[in-house]
Enzyme design. Structure first.
Site, PDB file in Angstrom:
ATOM      1  N   GLY A 124       0.787  -1.226   0.000  1.00 48.82           N
ATOM      2  CA  GLY A 124       0.000   0.000   0.000  1.00 48.82           C
ATOM      3  C   GLY A 124       0.818   1.274   0.000  1.00 48.82           C
ATOM      4  N   SER A 125       1.834   1.364  -0.869  1.00 44.87           N
ATOM      5  CA  SER A 125       2.643   2.584  -0.888  1.00 44.87           C
ATOM      6  C   SER A 125       1.839   3.776  -1.399  1.00 44.87           C
ATOM      7  CB  SER A 125       3.911   2.388  -1.728  1.00 44.87           C
ATOM      8  OG  SER A 125       3.610   2.271  -3.100  1.00 44.87           O
ATOM      9  N   ASN A 126       0.984   3.563  -2.385  1.00 42.17           N
ATOM     10  CA  ASN A 126       0.125   4.656  -2.843  1.00 42.17           C
ATOM     11  C   ASN A 126      -0.896   5.025  -1.777  1.00 42.17           C
ATOM     12  OD1 ASN A 126       0.646   5.778  -5.534  1.00 42.17           O
ATOM     13  ND2 ASN A 126       0.481   3.661  -6.221  1.00 42.17           N
ATOM     14  N   ASN A 128      -8.598   4.593 -10.034  1.00 47.58           N
ATOM     15  CA  ASN A 128      -7.492   3.641  -9.982  1.00 47.58           C
ATOM     16  C   ASN A 128      -6.239   4.329 -10.514  1.00 47.58           C
ATOM     17  OD1 ASN A 128      -6.189   0.987  -9.812  1.00 47.58           O
ATOM     18  ND2 ASN A 128      -6.256   0.997 -12.047  1.00 47.58           N
ATOM     19  N   ASP A 141      -8.493  -1.058 -17.201  1.00 51.70           N
ATOM     20  CA  ASP A 141      -7.535  -0.025 -17.604  1.00 51.70           C
ATOM     21  C   ASP A 141      -8.009   0.780 -18.817  1.00 51.70           C
ATOM     22  OD1 ASP A 141      -5.893  -0.978 -15.568  1.00 51.70           O
ATOM     23  OD2 ASP A 141      -4.772  -2.299 -16.904  1.00 51.70           O
ATOM     24  N   HIS A 183      -2.712   3.365 -12.607  1.00 55.70           N
ATOM     25  CA  HIS A 183      -2.098   2.311 -13.413  1.00 55.70           C
ATOM     26  C   HIS A 183      -0.675   2.734 -13.757  1.00 55.70           C
ATOM     27  CE1 HIS A 183      -1.833  -1.022 -16.204  1.00 55.70           C
ATOM     28  NE2 HIS A 183      -1.369  -0.189 -17.124  1.00 55.70           N
TER      29      HIS A 183
END
Length: 220
Positions: free
Chosen positions: A17-19, A113, A151, A115
């Protein structure tokens, strides 16, 4: 942005979960228009759950393996937790599950999201090695609204980095991740402040004549 009460946000993760961490940090800033009320994962062992809990954010794990091949049953259980949290927006931050049209419909226009590629190029997995193999000069990340097709949703913001001659998958991934951490909080702020308007496949940004040039981060 201060005109709006902060939007309540649920963040979905599958790993470290770095974002998610970059969003938590942004949400601490005064005037930020989003409040993270839940971090949920399909993986009970996701390290990001520990990170979120340490920040005092509610967490939950809905193990997809417990539902076998019944993806919709898993998603209904996950959705129940999200709704219970009072979340108004859903943010995917390394959530490694394909979502069914049923789930996407529940959050249509309210789920985003990030990507690790400049969409519409390099959809799917292994984007960094594929970018190197393709010989592109620019690579990067894209924040987009989620649609049933993977995407493909309308693009909110992109950030670009150069692909260097000596890049490996790891070095390019690290450079792109830095951009991800910059643009995801900015994109969420736009959505939470109700400054985005979806017009077909284009996202129009409301409230600033100068905003268009800010939707593509500088090459770093």
């Amino acid at each position: 942005m201060s005109e709006f009460a902060p939007k309540k946000v649920a963040v979905l993760i599958s790993g470290r979960g770095s974002n998610m961490a970059s969003l938590i940090a942004a949400a601490k800033e005064e005037g930020y228009p989003a409040q993270i009320v839940l971090v949920a994962s399909n993986n009970p062992d996701a390290k990001g759950l520990e990170t979120a809990a340490a920040e005092g954010i509610a967490t939950c794990a809905v193990d997809h393996k417990a539902y076998g091949k019944d993806r919709e049953a898993f998603e209904k259980a996950l959705n129940e937790e999200i709704v219970k949290s009072g979340a108004e927006l859903v943010v995917l931050a390394g959530f490694m599950r394909l979502l069914t049209p049923w789930f996407v419909k529940q959050w249509e226009g309210r789920m985003i999201n990030i990507h690790p590629a400049l969409l519409p190029s390099f959809k799917g997995l292994d984007t960094h090695q594929r970018a190197i193999d393709a010989g592109v000069r620019l690579h990067g990340a894209t924040v987009h609204f989620v649609t049933p097709e993977m995407d493909v949703g309308p693009i909110i913001m992109q950030g670009a980095v150069p692909v260097l001659d000596d890049d490996t998958e790891a070095t390019l991934a690290a450079r792109v991740l830095t951009v991800e951490h910059e643009i995801y909080p900015e994109a969420l702020a736009l959505v939470a402040a109700e400054r985005t308007c979806i017009e077909g496949m284009r996202v129009r940004i409301l409230g600033s004549d100068d905003m268009e040039e800010d939707l593509i981060a500088p090459v770093v």
